[in-house]
Design an enzyme around this catalytic site. Structure first.
Site, PDB file in Angstrom:
ATOM      1  N   PRO A  73      -6.451  -1.978   2.271  1.00 30.08           N
ATOM      2  CA  PRO A  73      -6.240  -1.118   1.085  1.00 30.08           C
ATOM      3  C   PRO A  73      -5.103  -1.558   0.163  1.00 30.08           C
ATOM      4  CG  PRO A  73      -5.333  -0.053   3.027  1.00 30.08           C
ATOM      5  CD  PRO A  73      -5.979  -1.312   3.508  1.00 30.08           C
ATOM      6  N   HIS A 118       0.840  -1.190   0.000  1.00 30.42           N
ATOM      7  CA  HIS A 118       0.000   0.000   0.000  1.00 30.42           C
ATOM      8  C   HIS A 118       0.876   1.241   0.000  1.00 30.42           C
ATOM      9  CE1 HIS A 118      -2.906   2.776   2.357  1.00 30.42           C
ATOM     10  NE2 HIS A 118      -3.154   2.866   1.062  1.00 30.42           N
ATOM     11  N   CYS A 149      -0.286   0.420   9.598  1.00 32.28           N
ATOM     12  CA  CYS A 149      -0.492   1.790   9.113  1.00 32.28           C
ATOM     13  C   CYS A 149      -1.935   2.009   8.666  1.00 32.28           C
ATOM     14  CB  CYS A 149       0.458   2.097   7.962  1.00 32.28           C
ATOM     15  SG  CYS A 149       2.162   2.265   8.492  1.00 32.28           S
ATOM     16  N   HIS A 150      -2.401   1.128   7.740  1.00 36.05           N
ATOM     17  CA  HIS A 150      -3.745   1.328   7.218  1.00 36.05           C
ATOM     18  C   HIS A 150      -4.562   0.047   7.228  1.00 36.05           C
ATOM     19  CE1 HIS A 150      -1.179   4.515   5.548  1.00 36.05           C
ATOM     20  NE2 HIS A 150      -2.204   5.269   5.907  1.00 36.05           N
ATOM     21  N   GLY A 151      -4.080  -0.949   7.983  1.00 35.26           N
ATOM     22  CA  GLY A 151      -4.889  -2.142   8.200  1.00 35.26           C
ATOM     23  C   GLY A 151      -4.963  -3.110   7.041  1.00 35.26           C
TER      24      GLY A 151
END
Lengths: 268, 183, 427
Positions: free
Chosen positions: B162, B127, B147-149
């Site tokens: 993501p 990502h 960080c963003h799963g």
């Protein structure tokens, strides 16, 4: 105007020769005249001599003198002793890989925190014979064997100086010079007394190309090798230098032509 | 001033030619000199010489993961357990966001055999480049990027979140059964 | 100013921009500028210096990308630049030799200014800004030479910073403050790197002031006669002098290239390829060639403080030069006596440089031998003393007195007349 031109010429010549004399101010002993392939505006390193010089370095010098700024891969770079056109990337060259395999280097720490020995890779630097300067002095009667990486450029008239040093040892000192224990007489060295014993003697190494290994021959070869080590980009630099000079010369002519054209109708 | 600039040049075309030639020579010179100024920022010779890393896999125990460094970047090297391998192989690759089978995630050794226990991937979330957490983290018990799963499974394939791609594989080859060269 | 109509924006966009940011007008006014039509090649060194300053700044920014200002890594990082960084072997010698060439050019530029009286009214501020640029160049060059952290770097830094210990009362405090320690060490290297990076931008700022101060009175010229009729005496700087300067710049670049490609070490000292070693002093500590005259003055005085004062005084004199010279005639072309003393002045500066490169006890020439058989003769110490005296006398006695007693030759009425006359003479 003519006076000014004379002054200017004097000034430029004097400043440049001053720079040069500042360099030669560093003293030394008596130098022997010697000539090398890499001198002059077109000089290149004699590859065969540099390869033999590498052998001399390996067999006669490397047990005391480090060459810490030179990596094994450098031996196969353009302009280097073992450059091979078929392997422009020196790390992939079989010759360089074979040379690397001759060395053992210390690496680590490993997962247990211990340092370990492994065969060298082309990317490794030449291993130093001593762990530090203190150890080097302790093993050499207090004298520090200088690193070879920049030695030729770190001495005034470097090639001639080192060649003379290697070939000027004398068993007997002249009247009035006392050779202290652990010292050797060498008129090329500043002061005449040097800690290093004569490193070269007849047939010390056996050249694979059949060249007779006289002291002079070995000194000449190892100086060629050391000159390369201290200035590995010399051949590339001179080659580009000629292209730059030719370009600038043509550009200067064009500029002068433009200058004349612009000023043609102006009295000045 | 006005009288000094002659409008009746003897050969105006020759004049123009020398101006153009001079200008062109100058432009070429500047262009050529710009290249060293740009190229100096590219990786230097010593950096390029270190573009490969050798790793001995024999010291990694089953269920253990190490992070090796290759070209300054972290690389996950995981010695997977049999159940992790089985879990990864039980998934139908076709239904995944970035369809790859477990074997697509491996490199054959010198004999052409796969060593499924060793999974070697760049430790960089596809990502935005964070280093994911390992050792069974995330919903799929593989890796999880905090960080963003993004959730990765036991073959390092993206399953949720993501990230667009599976964890990248570095170029590597087996020098022996347990020694690899990355790069 | 009929030949110089000024910027006349043609298109709508040019008019629009000119009303908001008249940057095109600024460039126009800077380059389409009335310049005496009789400038000779000595006037090209200003442009040469501008090019060299830009080259130094660009190569310097690049070197700073690879250089490591730490005592344990500085030497190796310079080696790394020369051995491994792409084109580092070109950029590092270009920077080092570029500095030398910049000093060569600035000295010619300054001697030209003295010969043609370019410091005289109304150009005093122009001259003073120039001397400030020269001072900053000296400081920048000195700190730059320390960065490779070789033996001459280290010992040069030690010697020069120790000069400040000669200051009464606060000397030791000042040296400690300069060093950030008890000797030249890592804190010194770090601050020198920082200052070496930033000072060139101060120089650039002063250069802009220098050019600004030039554009108020306009150029001096070889006759020293002021512009009387702009149309007859001057030409627009562009294209007449851009092309002439351009030619001179290319020729000068050939000199620089000859050093960079074929003799990169010619102006360097071999000892600086030896790593800095605080416990071994080189046999002779010699500064870079462009400081040698001042180094000779420093050593010419037996007293430490006295030597420092004489050395810095030699530069301080330049600041007040416009008021020391009493002659109303600018150009020495029309001052036969001044011309002679100027020639001796240049020889004195070269002689001081020679003395600076030698050990003070070395002999210039031999006259005999003493009872022990050692040679005796005229030492460089005494040569430096005599020449230092002449240097000071030139500014403090000769120039003030000559202006009062010398009878100058007839000067031309105007620049135009001088041009036409010399052309007639050649034909």
């Amino acid at each position: 105007m003519r006076l000014l031109k004379i002054i200017a010429t004097l000034f430029v010549a004097a400043s440049l020769s001053l720079g040069a004399s500042a360099v030669s101010a560093s003293e030394g002993g008596e130098l022997k005249a010697s000539h090398f392939s890499f001198e002059g505006l077109f000089g290149t390193y004699d590859k065969a001599a540099a390869q033999r010089g590498f052998q001399v370095y390996q067999e006669a010098c490397s047990s005391c003198h480090a060459m810490s700024l030179v990596a094994i891969r450098n031996l196969g770079d353009p302009g280097a002793p073992f450059y091979d056109e078929e392997h422009p990337n020196a790390s992939e060259s079989p010759v360089i890989k074979a040379i690397a395999a001759m060395f053992t280097v210390t690496d680590g720490p490993d997962n247990e925190g211990d340092m370990f020995e492994r065969p060298a890779k082309p990317s490794d630097y030449f291993p130093a014979p001593f762990a530090n300067d203190q150890a080097a002095r302790a093993s050499n009667g207090g004298a520090l064997p200088p690193d070879f990486s920049m030695l030729v450029r770190a001495r005034a008239h470097g090639p001639q100086y080192i060649y003379s040093l290697l070939t000027s040892y004398e068993d007997e000192a002249p009247e009035g010079v006392e050779i202290r224990p652990g010292m050797n007489y060498n008129p090329a060295f500043n002061g005449g007394l040097i800690g290093m014993p004569p490193p070269l003697f007849e047939e010390l190494v056996e050249y694979s190309d059949g060249t007779h290994a006289s002291v002079e021959q070995m000194a000449h070869d190892v100086v060629t090798f050391m000159a390369w080590a201290s200035d590995p980009k010399m051949e590339v630099r001179k080659r580009m230098g000629w292209m730059v000079m030719i370009y600038l010369f043509i550009f200067a002519l064009l500029m002068y032509g433009s200058y004349k054209a612009v000023w043609r109708d102006v009295k000045h | 001033m006005a009288e000094t600039i002659s409008t009746s040049a003897q050969d105006p075309s020759r004049r123009d030619f020398i101006y153009i030639a001079t200008g062109a020579a100058g432009a070429v010179g500047v262009g050529l000199f710009a290249w060293p100024l740009i190229d100096q920022m590219n990786p230097a010779a010593d950096t390029k010489a270190l573009s490969t890393t050798e790793v001995d896999l024999s010291g990694i125990e089953e269920g253990q993961q190490i992070i090796a460094k290759w070209q300054g970047k972290p690389v996950f090297i995981r010695h997977r357990t049999q159940s992790e391998i089985d879990t990864a192989r039980a998934v139908d690759a076709a239904g995944l966001k970035d369809p790859q089978s477990d074997e697509d995630r491996l490199v054959p050794n010198q004999d052409g055999q796969y060593e499924p226990q060793y999974l070697i991937m760049l430790a960089s979330c596809t990502h935005l480049g964070c280093v994911p957490l390992g050792d069974g983290a995330g919903d799929y018990e593989g890796w999880f990027c905090p960080c963003h799963g993004s959730h990765y499974d036991t073959a390092g394939r993206i399953r949720k979140g993501p990230a667009p791609k599976n964890l990248f594989l570095p170029p590597y080859q087996y020098l022996s059964d347990t020694l690899i060269k990355i790069g | 100013m009929s030949g110089y109509p000024g910027y006349d924006p043609k298109s709508g966009f040019e008019k629009w921009l000119d009303a908001r940011l008249p940057i095109v007008r600024l460039g126009y006014d800077t380059f389409i500028f009335p310049t005496p039509r009789n400038l000779n090649y000595w006037w090209t060194f200003g442009a040469i210096l501008a090019v060299l300053l830009m080259s130094q700044i660009i190569t310097g920014i690049i070197l700073a990308m690879h250089y490591v200002p730490h005592v344990s890594m500085a030497y190796d990082s310079v080696q790394h630049i020369n051995r491994d960084v792409n084109f580092g072997w070109l950029l590092q010698p270009l920077h080092a030799n570029g500095a030398s060439m910049m000093f060569l050019a600035v000295y010619i530029h300054m001697f030209r200014g003295i010969y043609y009286g370019s410091y005289k009214s109304p150009r005093e501020v122009l001259w003073i800004v120039g001397v400030m640029i020269y001072l900053l160049m000296m400081a920048t060059g000195f700190m730059g030479y320390v960065l490779p952290w070789g033996q001459m770097s280290f010992w040069g830094a030690t010697v020069i910073t120790n000069l400040f210990s000669a200051i009464p009362l606060v000397g030791d405090a000042v040296t400690g403050w300069l060093w950030g320690g008890f000797s030249v060490d890592n804190p010194t290297l770090n601050r020198f790197f920082s200052l070496h990076f930033v000072l060139p931008f101060a120089i650039l700022g002063l250069v802009i002031l220098h050019v600004w101060a030039l554009h108020v009175p306009g150029n001096n010229n070889p006759t020293g006669v002021s512009v009387k009729n702009v149309d007859k005496d001057t030409l627009p700087f562009h294209p007449y002098y851009t092309v002439k300067d351009g030619f001179a710049i290319v020729v000068f670049l050939m000199v620089l290239s000859a050093f960079v490609f074929f003799a990169p070490d010619a102006l360097n000292h071999p000892d600086n390829y030896i790593r800095a070693n605080p416990v071994v002093t080189p046999a002779h500590i010699v500064p870079e060639w462009y400081y040698l005259p001042f180094y000779a003055m420093l050593r010419a005085v037996p007293d430490k403080l006295g030597g420092v004062i004489v050395m810095f005084g030699a530069i301080a004199l330049l600041f007040v030069l416009p008021w020391l010279d009493t002659s109303k005639v600018r150009s020495m072309r029309y001052r036969p006596l001044a011309k002679l003393f100027f020639l001796i002045f240049i020889l004195a500066c070269i002689g001081l440089g020679w003395a600076g490169a030698k050990s003070p006890s070395d002999l210039v020439f031999i006259t005999g031998a003493n009872v022990d058989g050692a040679q005796t003769g005229f030492t460089f110490l005494w040569m430096a003393r005599i020449l230092t005296l002449y240097y000071y006398a030139f500014f403090m006695v000769i120039l003030p007195v000559l202006g009062l007693v010398e009878k100058p030759k007839t000067r031309p009425d105007s620049i135009e007349k001088s041009v036409l006359k010399s052309n007639a003479g050649e034909a």
